[in-house]
Scaffold this motif. Sequence first.
Motif, short mmCIF file in Angstrom:
data_model
loop_
_atom_site.label_atom_id
_atom_site.label_comp_id
_atom_site.label_asym_id
_atom_site.label_seq_id
_atom_site.Cartn_x
_atom_site.Cartn_y
_atom_site.Cartn_z
N LYS A 605 44.94 12.46 37.59
CA LYS A 605 45.70 11.70 38.56
C LYS A 605 44.81 10.76 39.57
CE LYS A 605 49.68 12.57 41.29
NZ LYS A 605 50.61 13.19 42.04
N MET A 606 43.78 11.46 40.12
CA MET A 606 42.77 10.62 41.04
C MET A 606 42.08 9.65 40.53
SD MET A 606 40.58 13.00 43.67
CE MET A 606 39.15 13.16 42.47
N CYS A 607 41.56 10.27 39.03
CA CYS A 607 40.64 9.29 38.21
C CYS A 607 41.68 8.00 37.58
CB CYS A 607 40.03 9.74 37.21
SG CYS A 607 38.80 10.92 37.72
N ARG A 608 42.87 8.25 37.53
CA ARG A 608 43.68 7.41 36.91
C ARG A 608 44.03 6.41 38.08
NH1 ARG A 608 49.42 9.45 35.57
NH2 ARG A 608 49.67 8.91 37.75
N ASP A 609 44.79 6.96 39.24
CA ASP A 609 45.15 6.12 40.45
C ASP A 609 44.28 5.47 41.23
OD1 ASP A 609 47.61 6.59 39.10
OD2 ASP A 609 48.05 8.30 40.42
N VAL A 614 36.76 6.24 42.92
CA VAL A 614 35.83 7.37 42.06
C VAL A 614 34.50 6.89 41.72
CG1 VAL A 614 36.08 9.37 40.92
CG2 VAL A 614 38.05 8.54 41.76
N LEU A 615 34.73 5.46 41.19
CA LEU A 615 33.50 4.94 40.44
C LEU A 615 32.17 5.30 40.86
CD1 LEU A 615 32.95 3.43 37.70
CD2 LEU A 615 33.39 1.43 39.10
N PRO A 616 32.09 5.17 42.12
CA PRO A 616 30.49 5.47 42.84
C PRO A 616 30.25 6.68 42.58
CG PRO A 616 31.95 4.11 44.39
CD PRO A 616 32.87 4.59 43.18
N ASN A 617 30.98 7.78 42.50
CA ASN A 617 30.74 9.06 42.31
C ASN A 617 30.41 9.44 40.82
OD1 ASN A 617 30.76 10.40 45.16
ND2 ASN A 617 32.52 9.12 45.12
N PHE A 618 30.48 8.43 39.67
CA PHE A 618 30.82 8.79 38.68
C PHE A 618 29.50 9.79 38.07
CE2 PHE A 618 29.91 7.93 33.93
CZ PHE A 618 30.93 8.19 33.51
N GLU A 619 28.46 9.58 38.40
CA GLU A 619 27.34 10.20 37.96
C GLU A 619 27.31 11.84 38.36
OE1 GLU A 619 24.98 9.77 35.64
OE2 GLU A 619 25.91 7.74 35.47
N MET A 644 37.20 15.71 30.67
CA MET A 644 36.73 14.49 29.49
C MET A 644 37.51 13.49 29.96
SD MET A 644 35.15 16.88 26.61
CE MET A 644 34.45 15.59 25.47
N GLU A 645 38.93 13.50 29.78
CA GLU A 645 39.84 12.52 29.88
C GLU A 645 39.53 12.03 31.43
OE1 GLU A 645 44.11 13.18 29.21
OE2 GLU A 645 43.72 14.69 27.93
N ALA A 646 39.42 12.70 32.39
CA ALA A 646 39.07 12.05 33.67
C ALA A 646 38.05 10.90 33.60
CB ALA A 646 38.96 13.31 34.76
N LEU A 647 36.88 11.54 32.99
CA LEU A 647 35.81 10.84 32.73
C LEU A 647 35.99 9.40 32.08
CD1 LEU A 647 32.92 13.45 32.15
CD2 LEU A 647 33.20 12.37 34.25
N VAL A 648 36.78 9.59 31.04
CA VAL A 648 37.17 8.43 30.32
C VAL A 648 37.97 7.51 31.07
CG1 VAL A 648 38.32 7.36 28.20
CG2 VAL A 648 37.29 9.73 28.32
N VAL A 726 40.55 10.97 24.18
CA VAL A 726 39.76 9.58 24.19
C VAL A 726 40.64 8.65 23.74
CG1 VAL A 726 37.93 8.34 23.11
CG2 VAL A 726 37.50 10.64 23.99
N VAL A 727 41.33 8.85 22.67
CA VAL A 727 42.29 7.83 21.90
C VAL A 727 43.33 7.48 23.25
CG1 VAL A 727 44.15 7.48 20.30
CG2 VAL A 727 41.94 8.51 19.67
N LYS A 728 43.91 8.55 23.71
CA LYS A 728 44.88 8.11 24.71
C LYS A 728 44.39 7.63 25.78
CE LYS A 728 47.13 11.65 26.73
NZ LYS A 728 47.93 13.23 26.66
N ARG A 729 43.16 7.68 26.45
CA ARG A 729 42.60 7.03 27.68
C ARG A 729 41.76 5.92 27.92
NH1 ARG A 729 46.36 9.31 31.38
NH2 ARG A 729 46.53 11.61 30.90
N ALA A 730 41.08 5.63 26.53
CA ALA A 730 40.13 4.73 26.48
C ALA A 730 40.79 3.20 26.54
CB ALA A 730 39.04 4.75 25.47
N ARG A 731 40.55 2.43 27.27
CA ARG A 731 41.33 0.95 27.25
C ARG A 731 40.31 0.01 27.76
NH1 ARG A 731 44.36 3.30 24.54
NH2 ARG A 731 46.46 3.18 24.59
#
Length: 1199
Positions: A605-609, A614-619, A644-648, A726-731
Motif C-alpha cells: 500500500k505504501m509503495c502504491r500510494d 519511497v523511490l529514494p530508498n529503492f536500493e 516483489m510486487e512492492a518493488l515493481v 509483475v503482470v498486475k503491477r508493472a505499468r
Amino acid sequence: MSAEQVSGLCEQLVKAVTVIMDPASTQRYRLEALKFCEEFKEKCPICVPCGLKLAEKTQTAIVRHFGLQILEHVVKFRWNNMPRLEKVYLKNNVMGLISNGTQSILEEESHIKDVLSRIVVEMIKREWPQHWPDMLKELDTLSKQGETQTELVMFILLRLAEDVVTFQTLPTQRRRDIQQTLTQNMEKIFSFLLTALQQNVNKYRRMKTDLAQEPKAQANCRVGIAALNTLAGYIDWVALSHITADNCKLLEMLCLLLNEPELQIGAAECLLIAVSRKGKLEDRKPLMVLFGDVAMHYILSAAQTADGEGLVEKHYVFLKRLCQVLCALGSQLCALLGSDSDVETPANFGKYLDSFLAFTTHPSQFLRSSTQITWGALFRHEVLSRDPLLLAMIPKYLRASMTNLVKVGFPSKADSPSCEYSRFDFDSDEDFNAFFNSFRAQQGEVMRMACRLDPRTGFQMAGEWLKYQLTAPVDTGPMNSKTGEGLCSIFSPSFVQWDAMTFFSESVISQMFRTLDKDEIPVNDGIDLLQLVLNFETKDPLILSCVLTNVSALFPFVTYRPEYLPQVLSKLFASVTFEVVEESKAPRTRAVKNVRRHACSSIIKMCRDYSQLVLPNFEMLYNHVKQLLSNELLLTQMEKCALMEALVLISNQFKDYERQKAFLEELMAPVAGLWLSAEMQRVLSDPEAFISYVGADNKIADPVLEDPSGLNRSRISFCVYTILGVVKRARWPAAMEEAKAGGFLVGFMPSGTPIYRNPCTEQVLKLFDNLLALIRTHNNLYMPEMVAKLGETFAKALDMLEVEKNAILGLPQPLLELYDSPVYKTVLERMQGFFCTLYDNCFHILGNAGPSMQQDFYTVEGLATQLLSSAFTNLNNIPDYRLRPMLRVFVKPLVLSCPPEYYETLVCPMLGPLFTYLHVRLSQKWQVINQRSMLCEDDAADDNPESQEMLEEQLVRLLTREVMDLITVCCVSKKGAEHNSAVAADGDDDEAMATEVAPPASAELTELGKCLTKQEDVCTALLVTAYTSLSWKDTLSCQRTTTQLCWPLLKQVLSGNLLPDAVSWFFTSVLKGLQTHGQHDGCMAALVHLAFQIYEALRPRYAELKAVMEQIPDIQKDSLEQFDSKLLNPALQKVADKRRKDHFKRLITGCIGKPLGEQFRKDVHIRNLPSLFKKVKPSLETDVLENEDGESLNTLFEP
C-alpha cells in the motif's frame, strides 16, 4: 329446515371438531373429520343456522370458534348468491352476538373476538356504504353498551383499515368507495377513538389503586390498549390534520400515556408512527410541538423510569420504541429546518441531544446502534451542524464511540453489562458478531462526519488513547490463545481495547488529513505518536496486527518528515518474518499468518500510494528483499511475491523503459530459471508427471506432519505468484508526456489512442507457453483416468475447500477458529488449497495480461487457438466451482479490455464455441435439477443443509449468474453503468428484487455484441441461452437477463427473416418464465414488459403469436380479439402505453405463476356496488339495484 335437522347436524359437527382438536386422534380419523367439516362448509344449505347455534355462549370456545368460522366462510364465499332476507338475518344475528353473545371482555378468548370482528368486516367490505349507510352509527350504539362491545368495535375498525388501506385485499372500486367514505367520516372516527381512549384511561387511573375495583379497572385498561392499537392502524395514512387537530391533543395524550406502564408501549407505537409521517413540510410543522417543554419532559421521564427498573423485557421493548421516537423526531427536525424555512431550532434542542446521548451510552448495543443514523443526519445538516449545542456534543459523542467500538456483549458471555441485553436481541454469538461488524462500520462513518466538523478534538482523543494502550499492561483474560501461552485471543480484554482504539484512530486521522489544510496539520504531535508506535515491541500477533494498522494510519505524517521512512520500513520488514517462537516447526496459526500478510500489504500500500516518497530508498528496499528471498524457507510464496510486487510498484516511478525493463529482468531471473528448466517443462506439460511432482499420488502415513513434496509445490506457486504480481503491477507512466520521454510510447491507433509498451512484456511472454501448458495440464487432471491416479490420502485433492462450501451455503464461520487454528490442518487441505489457488492465479494472469501488455498480448501468434487448446480444454469434466472463477477472472477481463481490432481474430473465435458449450452445459444441469424437484415431491429429500444436492444446486445457480453476466457484459452496453462491477459475492440471493421494469432505454448492443451476432451459430447460442434461462429457477439471473439482455439481442435479429417457429418459441419462453417466476414481483413486471414488447413488435408479421396467446389458460378470447384489432390497425392505436400494457397483462394472467401459498386458495369474489361518485343514468340505477328477489333495495341493512 327443521330445528331437529340443525341440532342433529350440530351434534355431528361438535364430534368432528372434537376429533380434529384431540391430540389422541389417529391421523385417518382426524382427516375424515376434517373432510366432513370442509364438505359441510362448502355444500350444506343450512350453514347459517348451524353456525349460529354452534356460536352460542353455552358451547366450548373451540366449538364456538368453529361456528363463527362457518359464518365467516358463508360471508366470504356465498354472499353473492344469498337472498336479501338471509343476508339481513345473518347481519342482525352477528350484531346480536357482539351485543350479548360473548363472554365479558376479561373472560372471552382473543381468537373468538378476532373471528367475530372478521365476520363484520367481511360484510362491510361487501355492503358499506351503499347498502348499509348506518354501519358506523350501529357500531357507535353497540359501543355504548360497555367495555366488551367497545373493544370489539375497535377490533372491527382496525381490521377494516388493515384490509382496505394496509393490505388492500379487495377490488379497486370497492377499496376506493370504502376508503373515501372512511376519509369523509374520519373526524367522527377519530373523535370516537379519542373519547373512548380518554374515558377509559381516566376510569382506569381512578380505579386501579382500589383493589375492590380491580376487574373494572382491567376492563378499562383493555379498551385503552385496543384504542391505541386501532389508532396505530389509522395514524399512518389519515390526513395529518387529524393528528394535529385541537392543538395536537392526540400527541399530548400519547405523551401523557408514556408514563402509564400498561399503556406505554401502545402509546409509544402511535407516537412513533405519527412522528415518522412523511408528507408536505407545511403539514408536518405542528409535529415540532414534541420538542416543547411538556412533551420533552414526559418523554425523558418515561425513559428514565423504564431504564431505572433494570432489564425487564417489557421495559426494554418500550425503551427501543422511545429510542425510535427520538430518532424519528431528529429526522423531522432535519427535514423541517432549512436555510429557507421559518422553523427555528427548538429551545429544547440541548435537552434533546442529552437524552439522545443517553441512548448512545446505554449498555444495550442494539440501542446504541439505533441512534447512529440520526447522529449522522445531525452532523451532516446544513443548519444544525453549525449549532454550538451540537458542536459541544461532538467530544461527548466521540467519547461514547470510544466505549461503543469495544467489541463486548456476546450473548454467551458475562463480561459486560451489554451481554444481558444481547441475550434478548441475538440468537447466537455469530449473530451478534455480524451485527457488531456492521454497527462498527456505521460508527466509523458517523465519527468521520463528526471529525469533519471538529478534526482536532478527534485527533487529540486518538492520541491519548493510543498512548494509554501502548503503556497498559496486557490482560489476556481467562481464555488462552492456542498460538501460545500468555498471548491474547480475540476475546481478551487487551485485544478488544487495542482493536477498538485502532479503528478509532484510523477513522479519525484519515478524516483529519482530508479536512485540515496542509499547514494546519499537527505534524509534531503526529510524528511523536508515530515514534512511540515504532518503538513499541510485542510478541503478541493480534496486538502487533493493530500496531501495524496504526503505523499505516500515521504514515501520512512521514510525507512531512521523510527522514522517518527507513524506521517505518524496518518496522514493517521485521513483521514480515514475524514468528511467535523462532525456528518453530509447527504450522503457523492464522493470527501469525495474518500479521505477516498484514505487513506485506502495508508495504504494498505504501509503495502504491506513496511511491514518489519511497523511490529514494529503492536500493535499500531492494537489498532487503533480496536478502529475504535468498532463504527459500523464510517466507511463504505469497509473502515473497508481495515484496516483489512492492518493488515493481516503485520501479514504475523510474519512468524509464530500459531501466525498468532491466530491473524486471533481474527480478524475474530466478523464476525464469526455474520455470523454463527441462524438468519443470516436463512436469507442467504431463498430467501424470505433475501429479507425481506435487506429491498427490502418495499415500501418507501421518497426514499432519509428513509432506515430502511441499517444496516442489511451493516452487510452482512461487513462479505463478511472481508472474501474476509483475503482470498486475508493472505499468507505463500515466501522463503521456512522461511515457513518451521514458520510451514507453510506441505509436498511435487509427482512432488516436496512444499505444504503450509494458516493460514486463518480454519477460512474461517468455514464460507464457509453459503457463498455458500448466493450465492445460490442470484442466486435464479432472479426467476420470487422472483422478484415479491420485493417491489414497489425496483422493479428494481436487474438491472444494470446506471454507468455500460454507461460503456458498451461507454458513457462518465459528468465531474463535478464525484466528486460532493452524491455517491448514492436514496435508490434504494443503493440497486442496494448492490446487485451488494455482488454478485461480493462472487465470488471474490471463485476465490481467490484456490490460497489462495490450497489443503485445493480443497479437501473440495464434492466441485464440492456444487459449482454446489450454484454458478451454476438457471443460466437460471441470466442475462448476472451477468454471466460475475462470469465466469471472479470465474471460470477462480479457473481453472487456480487448480493442475492437482484435474481435474478429481473437474474441469471436474463442467466445463462439464457449457460449455454445455453456448453453448445453447449463441446460443439462437445470434439467437435472427440475427432474430432481419433481421426484422430491413424492419422496422427502434429505434436508441436511450441507447435503451435496443443495451445494450442487447453489453452484449451478451461481454459475448461471456468472454466464448470464458474461453474455450481458459482452453484448450489451449499459450507458453510464460500470461494467466491471463483479457479480456480487456468493450468497447474494436476498438482493432486493427491484420492481421497476422497463430495461434501461439505452440498452444497445456493443460492437462486440454485433460482431458475435453476425455469426449465425453464435447468435443462436446467445439467443437460446438468454431465452431458455428465463425459466431456470434463479430469480436474480432471470431478472437481470430479462431487463438487460433479452430485448437488445432479439432486436438485433428482427430485421432478418425469423422463422415463425422461432418467434413462437421466443414468446413461449417468456411465458414459461412467467410461469416459473410470476410469484416474484420484480421478475413478473420485467417478464410481462418483455412479452408485451415482443408481441407488439412481432404480432403484425407473425399470426402464430396469436395462436400461442390462445393456448394461455383462462384467456378471454373476445378481449384478445379487441387487443389484436387495436394493435393491427394503426389508426385505432391511441391508447396510452400503460393502458395497453395493463390490458396485455390481464390477457396473460393465466400463465403468471403464483406462490405456493396461493396456488390452491379459493378465490373470494367481492362485487362492485353502484358507484358512489359518478352520476348514473336513472334507467340504469333500478337495474343495478334489482337483486335476485326482484325487490328494489336502496339500503340493504336498515338499522
